[in-house]
Write a protein that holds these residues in place. Structure first.
Motif, PDB file in Angstrom:
ATOM      1  N   ALA A 246      21.786  -0.117  59.709  1.00  0.00           N
ATOM      2  CA  ALA A 246      20.516   0.249  58.853  1.00  0.00           C
ATOM      3  C   ALA A 246      20.514   1.869  59.038  1.00  0.00           C
ATOM      4  CB  ALA A 246      19.285  -0.329  59.243  1.00  0.00           C
ATOM      5  N   ILE A 247      20.687   2.316  60.337  1.00  0.00           N
ATOM      6  CA  ILE A 247      20.500   3.836  60.489  1.00  0.00           C
ATOM      7  C   ILE A 247      21.544   4.635  60.275  1.00  0.00           C
ATOM      8  CG2 ILE A 247      20.553   5.356  62.352  1.00  0.00           C
ATOM      9  CD1 ILE A 247      19.106   3.133  64.226  1.00  0.00           C
ATOM     10  N   VAL A 248      22.936   4.318  60.402  1.00  0.00           N
ATOM     11  CA  VAL A 248      24.152   5.063  59.891  1.00  0.00           C
ATOM     12  C   VAL A 248      24.297   5.348  58.129  1.00  0.00           C
ATOM     13  CG1 VAL A 248      25.395   4.663  61.969  1.00  0.00           C
ATOM     14  CG2 VAL A 248      25.788   3.221  59.961  1.00  0.00           C
ATOM     15  N   LEU A 249      23.683   4.031  57.498  1.00  0.00           N
ATOM     16  CA  LEU A 249      23.691   4.002  56.170  1.00  0.00           C
ATOM     17  C   LEU A 249      22.266   4.647  55.623  1.00  0.00           C
ATOM     18  CD1 LEU A 249      24.944   0.526  55.910  1.00  0.00           C
ATOM     19  CD2 LEU A 249      26.241   2.988  55.383  1.00  0.00           C
ATOM     20  N   HIS A 250      21.569   5.134  56.464  1.00  0.00           N
ATOM     21  CA  HIS A 250      20.246   5.661  55.894  1.00  0.00           C
ATOM     22  C   HIS A 250      19.296   4.884  55.264  1.00  0.00           C
ATOM     23  CE1 HIS A 250      19.437   9.621  58.058  1.00  0.00           C
ATOM     24  NE2 HIS A 250      20.944   9.876  57.627  1.00  0.00           N
ATOM     25  N   LYS A 251      19.568   3.562  55.692  1.00  0.00           N
ATOM     26  CA  LYS A 251      18.516   2.551  54.953  1.00  0.00           C
ATOM     27  C   LYS A 251      17.932   1.894  56.119  1.00  0.00           C
ATOM     28  CE  LYS A 251      20.280   2.936  50.860  1.00  0.00           C
ATOM     29  NZ  LYS A 251      19.283   3.531  49.664  1.00  0.00           N
TER      30      LYS A 251
END
Length: 330
Positions: A246-251
């Motif tokens: 969720a973090i690295v995909l900015h979601k």
């Protein structure tokens, strides 16, 4: 890019189906087995599970890490965001492994004490933040409800730590029935695979495809009646991997719907503890709430308990619904 997904799924599945039974038999020989040390009057009877090999998460996590190292090289799918996710999975698998080892070899119902375990989990999260920073990752958090985006490295660091520690332990809480956490993780990683495909992030696509394939392979041995459990080794790693996805995909906020069952289980524990400490009364028969449903169905009637397949099907459906709602709404 679909071939990356296909190869990842196939390799993850084939390797895990080969590795897990061998690991299971070796664990059984070495007495690396599940302990069932407490069973109160309001708790489901899981005595039959005692002696089942555990720490099976080590098998599918190893498949994912080695699989990504090899396939990422040949398929030119190395990506720093995927490496950060992989680091989170590995570090929390190590923490879970120590936790499992203490339970098994010291014959303790609890593994790490709360504060030491929390400290190690925070340290693992900080290492992830450091790698993110070194990669040039943008430390910004899009806020919900139309609020302005936050561009603050310190705040984002705290957020990442809370997300990794919180969701890893939430997933750990949900790993209480045969196949439950495995099925939910397949759904959740499948959702992040779709998001990675939308963003054309080949590294995360390959990693998530490997994880899904590995989890499907593990499910062959983990569904009811399970012949091996993933243990904290697997559940902590899965939760950390989802949070870092969720973090690295900015979601970042997506996991509130994609991981809705993990959140519900955790909230049920918080509500139960708060109610008992303030009023001396329990809201649920037992928490996490999936055990309450197992004990008395949706009505709480202990004369009509649900079997594990029924409980699994209900919570898998809720998890799938949460993921579908995310893609419909966002």
């Amino acid at each position: 890019m679909m071939w990356i997904v296909f190869v990842g799924l196939l390799v993850g599945l084939a390797a895990t189906v080969f590795v897990v039974p061998a690991l299971r038999d070796w664990f059984k020989k070495k007495k690396i087995e599940q302990l069932v040390m407490r069973s109160g009057e309001n708790e489901p009877d899981h005595a039959a599970k005692a002696g089942t090999p555990t720490m099976g998460g080590a098998g599918f996590i190893a498949v994912v890490i080695i699989g990504y190292a090899i396939l990422g090289f040949f398929m030119k799918a190395y990506d720093v965001t995927a490496l950060v996710v992989l680091l989170a999975i590995f570090l929390y698998a190590v923490v879970g492994g120590f936790d499992d080892s203490i339970k098994i070899f010291n014959h303790r119902d609890e593994g790490f004490r709360f504060l030491p375990k929390l400290s190690v989990e925070i340290l693992a999260a900080i290492l992830g933040v450091v790698l993110l920073h070194m990669s040039g990752f943008e430390f910004s958090l899009a806020m919900p409800f139309g609020l302005p985006t936050l561009h603050n490295a310190f705040f984002y660091t705290i957020f990442v730590i809370i997300w990794l520690v919180g969701w890893s332990n939430a997933t750990n809480l949900t790993d209480g029935l045969d196949g439950l956490a495995t099925g939910l993780a397949i759904i959740a990683y499948g959702s992040y695979l779709i998001i990675a495909m939308q963003q054309a992030n080949s590294g995360v696509m390959l990693l998530d495809a490997l994880m899904i394939g590995a989890l499907v392979g593990f499910f062959v041995f983990n569904h009811y009646p399970a012949s091996i459990f993933m243990g904290d080794t697997g559940s902590l790693a899965l939760g950390a991997g989802l949070a870092m996805n969720a973090i690295v995909l900015h979601k970042e906020w997506s996991i509130l719907l994609i991981g809705v069952v993990f959140m519900i289980d955790t909230l049920s524990v918080i509500i139960q503890i708060t109610s008992f400490r303030l009023t001396g009364k329990r809201i649920f028969l037992i928490t996490p709430i999936h055990h309450s449903v197992e004990k008395g169905g949706l009505t709480g009637n202990v004369e009509k308990p649900w079997n594990e397949w029924q409980v699994d099907a209900l919570f898998w459906s809720v998890g799938l619904l949460g993921s579908v709602l995310y893609f419909i709404l966002f």
